[in-house]
Motif scaffolding. Structure first.
Motif, PDB file in Angstrom:
ATOM      1  N   ALA A 107       6.145  -6.884   0.495  1.00  0.00           N
ATOM      2  CA  ALA A 107       6.776  -5.645   0.019  1.00  0.00           C
ATOM      3  C   ALA A 107       6.562  -4.464   0.955  1.00  0.00           C
ATOM      4  O   ALA A 107       7.308  -3.485   0.889  1.00  0.00           O
ATOM      5  N   ILE A 108       5.588  -4.545   1.814  1.00  0.00           N
ATOM      6  CA  ILE A 108       5.307  -3.436   2.731  1.00  0.00           C
ATOM      7  C   ILE A 108       6.509  -3.155   3.630  1.00  0.00           C
ATOM      8  O   ILE A 108       6.689  -2.048   4.118  1.00  0.00           O
ATOM      9  N   ALA A 109       7.394  -4.132   3.794  1.00  0.00           N
ATOM     10  CA  ALA A 109       8.601  -3.945   4.612  1.00  0.00           C
ATOM     11  C   ALA A 109       9.738  -3.277   3.839  1.00  0.00           C
ATOM     12  O   ALA A 109      10.771  -2.968   4.420  1.00  0.00           O
ATOM     13  N   CYS A 110       9.570  -3.033   2.555  1.00  0.00           N
ATOM     14  CA  CYS A 110      10.641  -2.478   1.709  1.00  0.00           C
ATOM     15  C   CYS A 110      10.520  -0.967   1.576  1.00  0.00           C
ATOM     16  O   CYS A 110       9.526  -0.360   1.985  1.00  0.00           O
ATOM     17  N   ASP A 111      11.559  -0.365   0.950  1.00  0.00           N
ATOM     18  CA  ASP A 111      11.581   1.088   0.759  1.00  0.00           C
ATOM     19  C   ASP A 111      10.578   1.563  -0.285  1.00  0.00           C
ATOM     20  O   ASP A 111      10.050   2.667  -0.191  1.00  0.00           O
ATOM     21  N   LEU A 112      10.361   0.744  -1.310  1.00  0.00           N
ATOM     22  CA  LEU A 112       9.480   1.110  -2.419  1.00  0.00           C
ATOM     23  C   LEU A 112       8.719  -0.127  -2.861  1.00  0.00           C
ATOM     24  O   LEU A 112       9.318  -1.184  -3.074  1.00  0.00           O
ATOM     25  N   VAL A 113       7.391   0.008  -3.007  1.00  0.00           N
ATOM     26  CA  VAL A 113       6.562  -1.094  -3.492  1.00  0.00           C
ATOM     27  C   VAL A 113       6.319  -0.879  -4.977  1.00  0.00           C
ATOM     28  O   VAL A 113       5.864   0.185  -5.398  1.00  0.00           O
ATOM     29  N   VAL A 114       6.643  -1.905  -5.768  1.00  0.00           N
ATOM     30  CA  VAL A 114       6.439  -1.873  -7.213  1.00  0.00           C
ATOM     31  C   VAL A 114       5.311  -2.837  -7.551  1.00  0.00           C
ATOM     32  O   VAL A 114       5.342  -4.004  -7.131  1.00  0.00           O
TER      33      VAL A 114
ATOM     34  N   ARG B  22      -6.909  -7.590  -2.339  1.00  0.00           N
ATOM     35  CA  ARG B  22      -6.708  -7.319  -0.909  1.00  0.00           C
ATOM     36  C   ARG B  22      -5.252  -6.959  -0.604  1.00  0.00           C
ATOM     37  O   ARG B  22      -4.984  -6.087   0.220  1.00  0.00           O
ATOM     38  N   ALA B  23      -4.307  -7.621  -1.283  1.00  0.00           N
ATOM     39  CA  ALA B  23      -2.889  -7.318  -1.063  1.00  0.00           C
ATOM     40  C   ALA B  23      -2.556  -5.901  -1.528  1.00  0.00           C
ATOM     41  O   ALA B  23      -1.837  -5.168  -0.848  1.00  0.00           O
ATOM     42  N   VAL B  24      -3.101  -5.487  -2.677  1.00  0.00           N
ATOM     43  CA  VAL B  24      -2.870  -4.119  -3.157  1.00  0.00           C
ATOM     44  C   VAL B  24      -3.512  -3.122  -2.193  1.00  0.00           C
ATOM     45  O   VAL B  24      -2.915  -2.094  -1.863  1.00  0.00           O
ATOM     46  N   GLU B  25      -4.715  -3.424  -1.729  1.00  0.00           N
ATOM     47  CA  GLU B  25      -5.378  -2.531  -0.770  1.00  0.00           C
ATOM     48  C   GLU B  25      -4.550  -2.382   0.503  1.00  0.00           C
ATOM     49  O   GLU B  25      -4.452  -1.286   1.057  1.00  0.00           O
ATOM     50  N   ALA B  26      -3.922  -3.475   0.963  1.00  0.00           N
ATOM     51  CA  ALA B  26      -3.067  -3.399   2.156  1.00  0.00           C
ATOM     52  C   ALA B  26      -1.872  -2.481   1.895  1.00  0.00           C
ATOM     53  O   ALA B  26      -1.483  -1.699   2.769  1.00  0.00           O
ATOM     54  N   VAL B  27      -1.301  -2.561   0.694  1.00  0.00           N
ATOM     55  CA  VAL B  27      -0.206  -1.658   0.331  1.00  0.00           C
ATOM     56  C   VAL B  27      -0.702  -0.217   0.355  1.00  0.00           C
ATOM     57  O   VAL B  27      -0.045   0.674   0.908  1.00  0.00           O
ATOM     58  N   LEU B  28      -1.864   0.028  -0.232  1.00  0.00           N
ATOM     59  CA  LEU B  28      -2.401   1.388  -0.294  1.00  0.00           C
ATOM     60  C   LEU B  28      -2.737   1.926   1.089  1.00  0.00           C
ATOM     61  O   LEU B  28      -2.656   3.133   1.322  1.00  0.00           O
ATOM     62  N   ASP B  29      -3.114   1.044   2.001  1.00  0.00           N
ATOM     63  CA  ASP B  29      -3.434   1.457   3.367  1.00  0.00           C
ATOM     64  C   ASP B  29      -2.177   1.660   4.219  1.00  0.00           C
ATOM     65  O   ASP B  29      -2.261   2.174   5.325  1.00  0.00           O
ATOM     66  N   SER B  30      -1.018   1.260   3.695  1.00  0.00           N
ATOM     67  CA  SER B  30       0.243   1.427   4.424  1.00  0.00           C
ATOM     68  C   SER B  30       0.818   2.815   4.136  1.00  0.00           C
ATOM     69  O   SER B  30       0.237   3.596   3.388  1.00  0.00           O
ATOM     70  N   ASP B  31       1.982   3.069   4.717  1.00  0.00           N
ATOM     71  CA  ASP B  31       2.636   4.360   4.487  1.00  0.00           C
ATOM     72  C   ASP B  31       3.775   4.244   3.470  1.00  0.00           C
ATOM     73  O   ASP B  31       4.630   5.116   3.384  1.00  0.00           O
ATOM     74  N   ARG B  32       3.801   3.173   2.694  1.00  0.00           N
ATOM     75  CA  ARG B  32       4.888   2.917   1.747  1.00  0.00           C
ATOM     76  C   ARG B  32       4.734   3.720   0.463  1.00  0.00           C
ATOM     77  O   ARG B  32       3.640   3.855  -0.070  1.00  0.00           O
TER      78      ARG B  32
END
Length: 167
Positions: free
Chosen positions: A90-97, A113-123
């Motif tokens: 989902a990190i490649a998408c416009d909005l992460v749900v 870990r996957a949620v943490e990766a999302v939080l560490d991204s700019d999404r």
């Protein structure tokens, strides 16, 4: 980057608020959605779905062998394979749900870990957050997100309010 989490009592409509908000947006939304599994009107567990691919699995069920939480057994195989996988993609998408970050999902280190990766991204992120989890990830989300409490009085107007913020 905008990050909103909705929280509230069980059954108040948190997931519905998120789903309706996403439907109002012209964005590529990816991530996960959870739903009740009911048989003859009785809740037997919860499903998990990759919003982008439509791939579905069982998050938890009254019958199972995974870690027990209340009357449900958490299915780590689908939570890791479908849930964590969908969030990484989902990190490649416009909005992460993310529906939801709660006690069942937090049983999986891969999911955390996957949620943490999302939080560490700019999404931008729209999430459902368990109302009282003390898990460090839930605490981080409370600090970093705008948290909206869903109740019977505001649940019908919240989807539009949230959608407006992401436009």
């Amino acid at each position: 980057m905008l990050r909103i989490a909705v929280t509230g009592n069980p059954g108040v409509g948190k997931s519905t608020v998120v789903t309706k908000a996403v439907e109002k947006l012209n964005l590529k939304a990816c991530g996960i959605r959870a739903a009740e599994i009911r048989v003859d009107g009785i809740r037997q567990g919860f499903s998990i779905e990759d919003i982008d691919t439509g791939r579905k699995g069982v998050l938890s069920h009254v019958k199972g062998t995974g870690p027990k939480l209340g009357k449900y057994h958490v299915n780590l195989e689908d939570l890791d394979g479908i849930g964590a996988g969908a969030l990484r993609d989902a990190i490649a998408c416009d909005l992460v749900v993310i529906d939801e970050v709660g006690p069942m999902e937090l049983k999986s280190e891969n999911f955390v870990r996957a949620v943490e990766a999302v939080l560490d991204s700019d999404r931008p992120v729209l999430a459902v957050l368990h109302r009282s989890s003390r898990h460090p990830l839930a605490q981080r989300m409370r600090r970093e997100f705008e948290v909206l409490v869903v109740d019977e009085g505001n649940r019908d107007e919240l989807p539009e309010r949230i959608a407006e913020r992401f436009r």
